[in-house]
Design a protein around this motif. Sequence first.
Motif, PDB file in Angstrom:
ATOM      1  N   THR A 162       0.829  -1.203   0.000  1.00  0.00           N
ATOM      2  CA  THR A 162       0.000   0.000   0.000  1.00  0.00           C
ATOM      3  C   THR A 162       0.864   1.253   0.000  1.00  0.00           C
ATOM      4  N   VAL A 163       1.872   1.294   0.862  1.00  0.00           N
ATOM      5  CA  VAL A 163       2.762   2.454   0.926  1.00  0.00           C
ATOM      6  C   VAL A 163       3.480   2.645  -0.400  1.00  0.00           C
ATOM      7  N   ARG A 164       3.934   1.543  -0.992  1.00  0.00           N
ATOM      8  CA  ARG A 164       4.657   1.642  -2.261  1.00  0.00           C
ATOM      9  C   ARG A 164       3.745   2.167  -3.369  1.00  0.00           C
ATOM     10  N   ARG A 165       2.507   1.703  -3.387  1.00  0.00           N
ATOM     11  CA  ARG A 165       1.597   2.127  -4.447  1.00  0.00           C
ATOM     12  C   ARG A 165       1.074   3.550  -4.236  1.00  0.00           C
ATOM     13  N   MET A 166       0.954   3.951  -2.982  1.00  0.00           N
ATOM     14  CA  MET A 166       0.528   5.324  -2.705  1.00  0.00           C
ATOM     15  C   MET A 166       1.654   6.310  -2.969  1.00  0.00           C
ATOM     16  N   GLU A 167       2.888   5.811  -2.937  1.00  0.00           N
ATOM     17  CA  GLU A 167       4.082   6.633  -3.193  1.00  0.00           C
ATOM     18  C   GLU A 167       4.178   7.800  -2.218  1.00  0.00           C
ATOM     19  N   THR A 168       3.780   7.560  -0.981  1.00  0.00           N
ATOM     20  CA  THR A 168       3.885   8.572   0.074  1.00  0.00           C
ATOM     21  C   THR A 168       3.781   7.877   1.420  1.00  0.00           C
ATOM     22  N   GLU A 169       4.080   8.603   2.481  1.00  0.00           N
ATOM     23  CA  GLU A 169       3.887   8.039   3.820  1.00  0.00           C
ATOM     24  C   GLU A 169       2.399   7.899   4.094  1.00  0.00           C
ATOM     25  N   CYS A 170       2.048   6.838   4.815  1.00  0.00           N
ATOM     26  CA  CYS A 170       0.634   6.563   5.080  1.00  0.00           C
ATOM     27  C   CYS A 170       0.347   6.510   6.576  1.00  0.00           C
ATOM     28  N   VAL A 171      -0.842   6.956   6.938  1.00  0.00           N
ATOM     29  CA  VAL A 171      -1.368   6.764   8.280  1.00  0.00           C
ATOM     30  C   VAL A 171      -2.530   5.788   8.139  1.00  0.00           C
ATOM     31  N   PHE A 172      -2.427   4.632   8.783  1.00  0.00           N
ATOM     32  CA  PHE A 172      -3.440   3.603   8.637  1.00  0.00           C
ATOM     33  C   PHE A 172      -4.518   3.771   9.705  1.00  0.00           C
ATOM     34  N   GLU A 184     -14.312   9.218  15.173  1.00  0.00           N
ATOM     35  CA  GLU A 184     -13.378  10.340  15.227  1.00  0.00           C
ATOM     36  C   GLU A 184     -12.416  10.359  14.047  1.00  0.00           C
ATOM     37  N   VAL A 185     -12.427   9.309  13.253  1.00  0.00           N
ATOM     38  CA  VAL A 185     -11.463   9.227  12.160  1.00  0.00           C
ATOM     39  C   VAL A 185     -11.687  10.333  11.140  1.00  0.00           C
ATOM     40  N   LYS A 186     -12.955  10.680  10.889  1.00  0.00           N
ATOM     41  CA  LYS A 186     -13.241  11.715   9.895  1.00  0.00           C
ATOM     42  C   LYS A 186     -12.608  13.051  10.267  1.00  0.00           C
ATOM     43  N   ASN A 187     -12.475  13.299  11.568  1.00  0.00           N
ATOM     44  CA  ASN A 187     -11.916  14.569  12.030  1.00  0.00           C
ATOM     45  C   ASN A 187     -10.415  14.483  12.320  1.00  0.00           C
ATOM     46  N   LEU A 188      -9.816  13.369  11.938  1.00  0.00           N
ATOM     47  CA  LEU A 188      -8.405  13.167  12.229  1.00  0.00           C
ATOM     48  C   LEU A 188      -7.545  14.119  11.396  1.00  0.00           C
ATOM     49  N   GLU A 189      -6.624  14.782  12.070  1.00  0.00           N
ATOM     50  CA  GLU A 189      -5.687  15.653  11.364  1.00  0.00           C
ATOM     51  C   GLU A 189      -4.450  14.846  11.001  1.00  0.00           C
ATOM     52  N   VAL A 190      -4.156  14.803   9.712  1.00  0.00           N
ATOM     53  CA  VAL A 190      -2.997  14.061   9.225  1.00  0.00           C
ATOM     54  C   VAL A 190      -1.940  15.053   8.769  1.00  0.00           C
ATOM     55  N   GLU A 191      -0.693  14.766   9.119  1.00  0.00           N
ATOM     56  CA  GLU A 191       0.400  15.654   8.732  1.00  0.00           C
ATOM     57  C   GLU A 191       0.461  15.786   7.213  1.00  0.00           C
ATOM     58  N   GLU A 192       0.888  16.970   6.779  1.00  0.00           N
ATOM     59  CA  GLU A 192       0.969  17.236   5.344  1.00  0.00           C
ATOM     60  C   GLU A 192       1.919  16.249   4.666  1.00  0.00           C
ATOM     61  N   GLY A 193       1.495  15.741   3.542  1.00  0.00           N
ATOM     62  CA  GLY A 193       2.330  14.799   2.799  1.00  0.00           C
ATOM     63  C   GLY A 193       2.036  13.353   3.110  1.00  0.00           C
ATOM     64  N   LYS A 194       1.170  13.102   4.101  1.00  0.00           N
ATOM     65  CA  LYS A 194       0.807  11.734   4.452  1.00  0.00           C
ATOM     66  C   LYS A 194      -0.623  11.432   3.984  1.00  0.00           C
ATOM     67  N   ALA A 195      -0.857  10.172   3.675  1.00  0.00           N
ATOM     68  CA  ALA A 195      -2.185   9.747   3.222  1.00  0.00           C
ATOM     69  C   ALA A 195      -2.855   8.915   4.302  1.00  0.00           C
ATOM     70  N   PRO A 278      -4.631  -0.083  -2.933  1.00  0.00           N
ATOM     71  CA  PRO A 278      -4.730   0.755  -4.134  1.00  0.00           C
ATOM     72  C   PRO A 278      -4.270  -0.016  -5.373  1.00  0.00           C
ATOM     73  N   LYS A 279      -4.961   0.220  -6.482  1.00  0.00           N
ATOM     74  CA  LYS A 279      -4.686  -0.539  -7.708  1.00  0.00           C
ATOM     75  C   LYS A 279      -3.807   0.211  -8.701  1.00  0.00           C
ATOM     76  N   SER A 280      -3.048   1.169  -8.196  1.00  0.00           N
ATOM     77  CA  SER A 280      -2.273   2.005  -9.113  1.00  0.00           C
ATOM     78  C   SER A 280      -0.983   1.358  -9.576  1.00  0.00           C
ATOM     79  N   ALA A 281      -0.610   0.228  -8.989  1.00  0.00           N
ATOM     80  CA  ALA A 281       0.650  -0.406  -9.358  1.00  0.00           C
ATOM     81  C   ALA A 281       0.502  -1.165 -10.665  1.00  0.00           C
ATOM     82  N   PRO A 282       1.609  -1.426 -11.358  1.00  0.00           N
ATOM     83  CA  PRO A 282       1.555  -2.237 -12.571  1.00  0.00           C
ATOM     84  C   PRO A 282       1.008  -3.613 -12.275  1.00  0.00           C
ATOM     85  N   GLU A 283       0.396  -4.218 -13.255  1.00  0.00           N
ATOM     86  CA  GLU A 283      -0.213  -5.523 -13.081  1.00  0.00           C
ATOM     87  C   GLU A 283       0.800  -6.589 -12.670  1.00  0.00           C
ATOM     88  N   ARG A 284       2.071  -6.380 -13.026  1.00  0.00           N
ATOM     89  CA  ARG A 284       3.060  -7.397 -12.722  1.00  0.00           C
ATOM     90  C   ARG A 284       3.429  -7.441 -11.248  1.00  0.00           C
TER      91      ARG A 284
END
Length: 289
Positions: A162-172, A184-195, A278-284
């Motif tokens: 997931t992290v590799r396909r998002m190409e950014t740091e992730c908060v799970f 409370e998740v909807k109101n969660l503040e995530v640092e800039e640059g993280k998904a 996420p399905k953004s990675a190549p099929e291989r």
Amino acid sequence: MGGFTLDDVLAKRKRRDSWWTVFLVDPLACRLTLWVANHTSLTPNALSMISLAIGLGSATAFAAGVLPLGAVLFYLSFMVDCMDGKLARLKGNGDPFGLWLDYVGDRLRVLWCALGLGFGEYARTGDVAYAFTALGVIVLDFFRYMNAPQLKRVKEAIRTVTVRRMETECVFVEDVLQTRPRSEVKNLEVEEGKALVDLQKAFHRRFPWYDRFRVFLVRRRVRTHVWSGIEFHAAVFVIAPLFGARALIPVAIFAGALLLAFEMSLVYRVWLATRQIPKSAPERERILV
């Protein structure tokens, strides 16, 4: 020897544990851990060995047909087993070998007690169903301990991909839910640059009541896997023997069915999580587990 208090011990309990441990073992185990820490030089590994010895005594009692004694000894063995981790965290005197000793001790206790209980009753009655019950308990315990690390590997692989396909740091979201309700998740503040990634979205959509149930348990320090190996062992080796030999087979079947159901629920959750990647990675690209 030490000046520890009960609050010190309570602070070293696991953040979440099985309900059997939380309500029926820890109240006594914590107080005994305090006494051991303040008045003896016993190490966590020594407690593990004591637990194993008591477990052997339980198996011997089962084999001899003294089922109530075997049940009491199994409970005491498990209680001492719960004390070694608390003592290690309290005094900081645990060591890596203790992890191996604790794991192997647990497996040996279950193996010995299952054989003593099942084959002891088979020898006394000639009913082969007791022997097959013992083998079933051993197989289920093995499956549980095989399933847990494999699911952990799959979860780690899902996160890595997931992290590799998002190409950014992730908060799970799964991590966030460890300390707060899902609302409370909807109101969660995530640092800039993280998904913010929710790999459990499909599961919670199918079971909307689950989060309220989870929060209810977490507030009581109980984990959501409410029928784990600990409850399975307690049912087979503590509850059933107290009611006599006739209770062994039906209780083992019922407890085993619950264990399988909850293990399969874990597999189902992980399977749903794989579909959220996420399905953004190549099929291989493939997940290697």
